[in-house]
Design a protein around this motif. Structure first.
Motif, PDB file in Angstrom:
ATOM      1  N   UNK A   1      -2.585 -52.217  -7.031  1.00 10.91           N
ATOM      2  CA  UNK A   1      -2.555 -51.161  -6.023  1.00 10.91           C
ATOM      3  C   UNK A   1      -2.515 -49.805  -6.711  1.00 10.91           C
ATOM      4  N   UNK A   2      -3.354 -48.958  -6.246  1.00 11.13           N
ATOM      5  CA  UNK A   2      -3.414 -47.649  -6.882  1.00 11.13           C
ATOM      6  C   UNK A   2      -2.627 -46.646  -6.072  1.00 11.13           C
ATOM      7  N   UNK A   3      -2.109 -45.685  -6.738  1.00  9.67           N
ATOM      8  CA  UNK A   3      -1.452 -44.610  -5.999  1.00  9.67           C
ATOM      9  C   UNK A   3      -2.507 -43.909  -5.165  1.00  9.67           C
ATOM     10  N   UNK A   4      -2.228 -43.734  -3.899  1.00  9.13           N
ATOM     11  CA  UNK A   4      -3.250 -43.217  -2.993  1.00  9.13           C
ATOM     12  C   UNK A   4      -3.624 -41.781  -3.317  1.00  9.13           C
ATOM     13  N   UNK A   5      -2.666 -40.944  -3.216  1.00  5.67           N
ATOM     14  CA  UNK A   5      -2.985 -39.539  -3.426  1.00  5.67           C
ATOM     15  C   UNK A   5      -2.410 -39.082  -4.746  1.00  5.67           C
ATOM     16  N   UNK A   6      -3.265 -38.569  -5.544  1.00  7.20           N
ATOM     17  CA  UNK A   6      -2.797 -38.098  -6.822  1.00  7.20           C
ATOM     18  C   UNK A   6      -2.904 -36.587  -6.860  1.00  7.20           C
ATOM     19  N   UNK A   7      -1.984 -35.980  -7.555  1.00  5.96           N
ATOM     20  CA  UNK A   7      -2.029 -34.526  -7.635  1.00  5.96           C
ATOM     21  C   UNK A   7      -3.315 -34.105  -8.308  1.00  5.96           C
ATOM     22  N   UNK A   8      -3.896 -33.069  -7.844  1.00  2.00           N
ATOM     23  CA  UNK A   8      -5.128 -32.688  -8.509  1.00  2.00           C
ATOM     24  C   UNK A   8      -4.976 -31.400  -9.280  1.00  2.00           C
ATOM     25  N   UNK A   9      -5.425 -31.490 -10.482  1.00  2.00           N
ATOM     26  CA  UNK A   9      -5.393 -30.291 -11.305  1.00  2.00           C
ATOM     27  C   UNK A   9      -6.783 -29.698 -11.253  1.00  2.00           C
ATOM     28  N   UNK A  10      -6.850 -28.411 -11.223  1.00  2.00           N
ATOM     29  CA  UNK A  10      -8.155 -27.779 -11.209  1.00  2.00           C
ATOM     30  C   UNK A  10      -8.834 -28.001 -12.545  1.00  2.00           C
TER      31      UNK A  10
ATOM     32  N   UNK B   1      -6.546 -48.950   5.492  1.00  2.00           N
ATOM     33  CA  UNK B   1      -5.993 -50.174   4.910  1.00  2.00           C
ATOM     34  C   UNK B   1      -4.874 -49.853   3.931  1.00  2.00           C
ATOM     35  N   UNK B   2      -4.112 -50.880   3.609  1.00  2.00           N
ATOM     36  CA  UNK B   2      -3.055 -50.744   2.606  1.00  2.00           C
ATOM     37  C   UNK B   2      -3.084 -51.978   1.700  1.00  2.00           C
ATOM     38  N   UNK B   3      -2.241 -51.974   0.690  1.00  2.00           N
ATOM     39  CA  UNK B   3      -2.139 -53.116  -0.225  1.00  2.00           C
ATOM     40  C   UNK B   3      -3.478 -53.558  -0.796  1.00  2.00           C
ATOM     41  N   UNK B   4      -4.156 -52.647  -1.412  1.00  2.00           N
ATOM     42  CA  UNK B   4      -5.447 -52.988  -2.025  1.00  2.00           C
ATOM     43  C   UNK B   4      -5.189 -53.752  -3.317  1.00  2.00           C
ATOM     44  N   UNK B   5      -5.763 -54.927  -3.418  1.00  2.00           N
ATOM     45  CA  UNK B   5      -5.551 -55.770  -4.590  1.00  2.00           C
ATOM     46  C   UNK B   5      -6.875 -56.240  -5.184  1.00  2.00           C
ATOM     47  N   UNK B   6      -6.940 -56.161  -6.493  1.00  2.00           N
ATOM     48  CA  UNK B   6      -8.145 -56.618  -7.189  1.00  2.00           C
ATOM     49  C   UNK B   6      -8.305 -58.121  -7.048  1.00  2.00           C
TER      50      UNK B   6
ATOM     51  N   UNK C   1     -20.487 -55.716  -8.912  1.00  2.00           N
ATOM     52  CA  UNK C   1     -19.694 -55.837  -7.699  1.00  2.00           C
ATOM     53  C   UNK C   1     -18.236 -56.053  -8.090  1.00  2.00           C
ATOM     54  N   UNK C   2     -17.363 -55.269  -7.495  1.00  2.00           N
ATOM     55  CA  UNK C   2     -15.940 -55.381  -7.790  1.00  2.00           C
ATOM     56  C   UNK C   2     -15.225 -55.710  -6.478  1.00  2.00           C
ATOM     57  N   UNK C   3     -14.608 -56.899  -6.446  1.00  2.00           N
ATOM     58  CA  UNK C   3     -14.041 -57.398  -5.197  1.00  2.00           C
ATOM     59  C   UNK C   3     -12.561 -57.102  -5.029  1.00  2.00           C
ATOM     60  N   UNK C   4     -12.182 -56.777  -3.804  1.00  2.00           N
ATOM     61  CA  UNK C   4     -10.781 -56.479  -3.478  1.00  2.00           C
ATOM     62  C   UNK C   4     -10.394 -57.151  -2.173  1.00  2.00           C
ATOM     63  N   UNK C   5      -9.085 -57.282  -2.014  1.00  2.00           N
ATOM     64  CA  UNK C   5      -8.539 -57.627  -0.714  1.00  2.00           C
ATOM     65  C   UNK C   5      -7.694 -56.452  -0.251  1.00  2.00           C
ATOM     66  N   UNK C   6      -7.587 -56.287   1.050  1.00  2.00           N
ATOM     67  CA  UNK C   6      -6.754 -55.210   1.577  1.00  2.00           C
ATOM     68  C   UNK C   6      -6.223 -55.630   2.938  1.00  2.00           C
ATOM     69  N   UNK C   7      -5.115 -55.026   3.326  1.00  2.00           N
ATOM     70  CA  UNK C   7      -4.508 -55.309   4.620  1.00  2.00           C
ATOM     71  C   UNK C   7      -4.812 -54.178   5.593  1.00  2.00           C
ATOM     72  N   UNK C   8      -5.128 -54.550   6.792  1.00  2.00           N
ATOM     73  CA  UNK C   8      -5.312 -53.562   7.849  1.00  2.00           C
ATOM     74  C   UNK C   8      -4.027 -52.740   7.987  1.00  2.00           C
ATOM     75  N   UNK C   9      -4.172 -51.450   8.177  1.00  2.00           N
ATOM     76  CA  UNK C   9      -2.988 -50.610   8.361  1.00  2.00           C
ATOM     77  C   UNK C   9      -2.990 -49.923   9.725  1.00  2.00           C
ATOM     78  N   UNK C  10      -4.109 -49.302  10.077  1.00  2.00           N
ATOM     79  CA  UNK C  10      -4.140 -48.583  11.356  1.00  2.00           C
ATOM     80  C   UNK C  10      -5.571 -48.289  11.789  1.00  2.00           C
ATOM     81  N   UNK C  11      -5.698 -47.898  13.056  1.00  2.00           N
ATOM     82  CA  UNK C  11      -7.000 -47.489  13.576  1.00  2.00           C
ATOM     83  C   UNK C  11      -7.647 -48.547  14.451  1.00  2.00           C
TER      84      UNK C  11
END
Ligand SMILES: [Zn+2]
Length: 267
Positions: A24-33, A199-204, A217-227
């Motif tokens: 699982x990757x950190x969703x939002x990462x700080x961005x440096x200019x 989605x949440x819980x993205x797993x390789x 092709x890079x496969x993942x699984x993910x869980x529905x979160x909202x919408x």
């Protein structure tokens, strides 16, 4: 996304998913200019220090049909190569695909993309590269990554029917990774674009060489979160949540899409 016309085939390839660790990757990462960003499509000369792509000179090779020497011309029609994906023994297809990708790379790098001069093979035969004698540009084989995702919601999975694949089955969300994205961001974006959900819980899960013409092709699984599930109506014509009992026709064996679905069925 911008490559609709050449989206990765949804029945992606076959490496049997080895349930991999939770990446699982950190969703939002700080961005440096970042400095010196050229406008999109503008010039940002990136260092050409290419990674050491030591040529895989000696590899075991299976005798596949009509193999040209590495780097030679093997032009197998895309439709034929696709059929071979399903019919050749996997190891044979792997070797065929490898050579086909290299031949295609040589073919589209006959002339320099920077100055137009005729390219030459690298003087070191061990170095798999094409070199421009005029400006020095060096071209290495390029692999284009695409993500494919099995989204679960309770005991259901998300399947969809795409408008531009003339195939009689339903498949998973898939798409190319955009410049600047990591895999997890591509997963989130593709799902948001094609199905309007988060989605949440993205797993390789696993990956597969997809030589049509040079994708990974890079496969993942993910869980529905909202919408609320809603097909985009452009790339995706129909979508829905399916349980094991209500599965529509699914991709053929050997594809990564199928491996993802099979692993879910078996759990
Ligand atoms: Zn050049």
């Amino acid at each position: 996304m911008t490559k609709k016309e050449q989206s990765p085939p949804l029945d992606g390839p076959t490496s049997r998913g080895t349930a991999a660790p939770n990446l699982v990757a950190p969703a939002a990462q700080p961005r440096a200019e970042a400095p010196n960003l050229a406008p999109e499509g503008g010039q940002t000369s990136r260092g050409t220090a290419a990674p050491n792509l030591a040529a895989s000179a000696a590899q075991p090779r299976a005798e596949a049909p009509n193999l040209a020497p590495e780097g030679g011309q093997t032009s197998i029609a895309p439709a034929t190569l696709r059929e071979m994906f399903h019919t050749l023994p996997p190891e044979e297809f792997k070797e065929l695909a490898r050579r086909q990708e290299i031949a295609e790379w040589r073919r589209i790098n006959r002339f320099c993309g920077c100055c137009g001069a005729e390219m030459r093979r690298h003087e070191n035969p061990e170095e798999r590269a094409m070199v421009c004698p005029s400006c020095g540009y060096v071209a290495y084989p390029k692999i284009t990554p695409a993500v494919i995702v099995l989204v679960t919601k309770g005991d259901s999975i998300l399947l969809q029917r795409n408008s531009h694949y003339h195939v009689p089955y339903w498949s998973l969300v898939a798409g190319f990774v955009d410049p600047g994205e990591n895999f997890e961001e591509a997963v989130r974006r593709e799902i948001r674009e094609e199905a309007s959900i988060e989605v949440r819980d993205i797993r390789y899960f696993g990956s597969q060489c997809w030589p049509f013409p040079s994708n990974m092709m890079v496969g993942f699984r993910a869980e529905y979160a909202s919408g609320d599930l809603r097909p985009d109506g452009e790339e995706v014509m129909e979508s829905g949540w399916f349980t094991r009992e209500t599965l529509p026709p699914i991709p053929r064996p050997r594809s990564l899409a199928r491996a993802l679905i099979d692993a879910w069925l078996a759990q």
